[in-house]
Design an enzyme around this catalytic site. Structure first.
Site, mmCIF file in Angstrom:
data_model
loop_
_atom_site.group_PDB
_atom_site.id
_atom_site.type_symbol
_atom_site.label_atom_id
_atom_site.label_comp_id
_atom_site.label_asym_id
_atom_site.label_seq_id
_atom_site.Cartn_x
_atom_site.Cartn_y
_atom_site.Cartn_z
ATOM 1 N N ASP A 142 0.775 -1.287 -0.065
ATOM 2 C CA ASP A 142 -0.046 0.007 0.027
ATOM 3 C C ASP A 142 1.011 1.342 -0.058
ATOM 4 O O ASP A 142 2.161 1.358 0.504
ATOM 5 C CB ASP A 142 -0.931 -0.068 1.200
ATOM 6 C CG ASP A 142 -1.883 1.191 1.223
ATOM 7 O OD1 ASP A 142 -2.655 1.404 0.052
ATOM 8 O OD2 ASP A 142 -1.835 1.864 2.034
ATOM 9 N N GLU A 194 0.813 5.602 0.448
ATOM 10 C CA GLU A 194 0.129 6.959 0.588
ATOM 11 C C GLU A 194 1.041 8.227 -0.098
ATOM 12 O O GLU A 194 2.127 8.097 -0.460
ATOM 13 C CB GLU A 194 0.026 7.493 2.199
ATOM 14 C CG GLU A 194 -0.585 6.606 3.061
ATOM 15 C CD GLU A 194 -2.040 6.343 2.963
ATOM 16 O OE1 GLU A 194 -2.508 7.303 2.275
ATOM 17 O OE2 GLU A 194 -2.583 5.283 3.260
ATOM 18 N N HIS A 229 -4.181 11.122 5.347
ATOM 19 C CA HIS A 229 -3.052 10.171 6.073
ATOM 20 C C HIS A 229 -2.598 10.704 6.990
ATOM 21 O O HIS A 229 -1.671 10.473 7.895
ATOM 22 C CB HIS A 229 -2.007 9.910 4.965
ATOM 23 C CG HIS A 229 -1.496 11.050 4.000
ATOM 24 N ND1 HIS A 229 -0.828 12.166 4.890
ATOM 25 C CD2 HIS A 229 -1.431 11.356 2.919
ATOM 26 C CE1 HIS A 229 -0.557 12.916 3.715
ATOM 27 N NE2 HIS A 229 -1.151 12.983 2.649
ATOM 28 N N HIS A 232 -5.533 6.807 7.435
ATOM 29 C CA HIS A 232 -4.932 5.934 6.474
ATOM 30 C C HIS A 232 -3.489 5.843 6.611
ATOM 31 O O HIS A 232 -2.572 6.812 6.798
ATOM 32 C CB HIS A 232 -5.174 6.355 5.165
ATOM 33 C CG HIS A 232 -6.177 6.359 4.614
ATOM 34 N ND1 HIS A 232 -6.706 5.641 3.416
ATOM 35 C CD2 HIS A 232 -7.771 6.408 5.075
ATOM 36 C CE1 HIS A 232 -8.144 5.512 3.205
ATOM 37 N NE2 HIS A 232 -8.578 5.962 4.070
ATOM 38 N N ASP A 279 -2.284 -0.360 6.528
ATOM 39 C CA ASP A 279 -3.420 -0.698 5.616
ATOM 40 C C ASP A 279 -3.017 -1.978 4.959
ATOM 41 O O ASP A 279 -3.816 -2.863 4.600
ATOM 42 C CB ASP A 279 -3.736 0.321 4.558
ATOM 43 C CG ASP A 279 -4.467 1.413 4.965
ATOM 44 O OD1 ASP A 279 -5.022 1.242 6.331
ATOM 45 O OD2 ASP A 279 -4.902 2.543 4.572
#
Length: 242
Positions: free
Chosen positions: A8, A10, A58, A153, A158
């Protein structure tokens, strides 16, 4: 040995093509569908500020990222870690688009050339749960994965949640599943198909009591229909045949 990396990112915003960059990369390793603890987690200096909307998602401040390494400084370590693995990504097109752009900026080929394959769990979820919400939070709720610690997030958190979701969606760590070699699209992303043909299902014969109860139920249904049930008619016809 089957090695999978749940990945994942960001980012500073939503569009790699207009200059948004990766600020966090989180990767969780599965070997033979079991967590190994060999994870990769990096904060990256994107050389630009995050959009206000992205900050709300985030919560990673521009100041926090100022002294972090740039993607170019970490790219070889990242590729060495990912090399040859199957990547598991939710909404893979988004993360792959950003990683491809970062690789392009340092003169390297796209992500798909460095890994074995890329599986999109969002596409898998849409097939398993058509017409339902299939965000990571929604899947955690549906599959009883504890996401109570997810207030913002975060790439590593995640990825850890997605690893649990993926294992649940594919019937758990110990299921005897054979993954079909589903063709990849032009972007290298494929949806893993599950082949259950080699799983032997036990046959449990009905006992005498269950057979008697079943026959009694059929008789009641036949009586209610005036003797017109298909199975009685068919059975009678078979008996009448020479």
């Amino acid at each position: 040995m089957t090695r999978q990396i749940v990945l994942d990112t960001e980012t500073t915003g939503l569009s790699a093509q207009t200059g948004d960059r990766i600020i966090e990369l989180g990767c969780v390793e599965l070997v033979n569908r079991k967590l190994t603890g060999n994870n990769l987690h990096l904060y990256l200096n994107p050389e630009r500020d995050s959009h206000e909307d992205a900050l709300k998602v985030h919560g990673i401040s521009n100041e926090f990222l100022r002294d972090k390494p740039k993607f170019a400084d970490c790219v070889q370590d990242i590729l060495q870690y990912l090399q040859g693995a199957e990547l598991i990504i939710h909404n893979a097109g988004f993360d792959v688009g950003f990683l491809d752009k970062e690789l392009e900026l340092v003169g390297l080929p796209p992500l798909a050339t460095h890994v074995d394959s890329i599986t999109d769990t969002l596409a898998m979820a849409k097939e398993l749960f058509p017409g339902k919400r299939n965000s990571l939070d929604a899947l955690c709720d549906r599959l009883e994965v504890d996401n109570s610690g997810r207030t913002l997030h975060g790439a590593l958190l995640d990825a850890e949640l997605l690893a649990d979701v993926y294992i649940n969606m594919t019937r758990g760590q110990d299921a005897l599943l054979i993954m079909d070699e589903a063709p990849a699209g032009d972007d290298g992303i494929r949806v893993a198909a599950m082949d259950l043909s080699r799983i032997a299902l036990p046959v449990l014969p009905a006992n005498e009591q269950e057979l008697a109860e079943h026959e009694d139920l059929l008789t009641q249904i036949d009586k209610s229909s005036g003797g017109k049930t298909i199975w009685r008619t068919f059975a009678g016809g078979e008996k009448a045949m020479p």
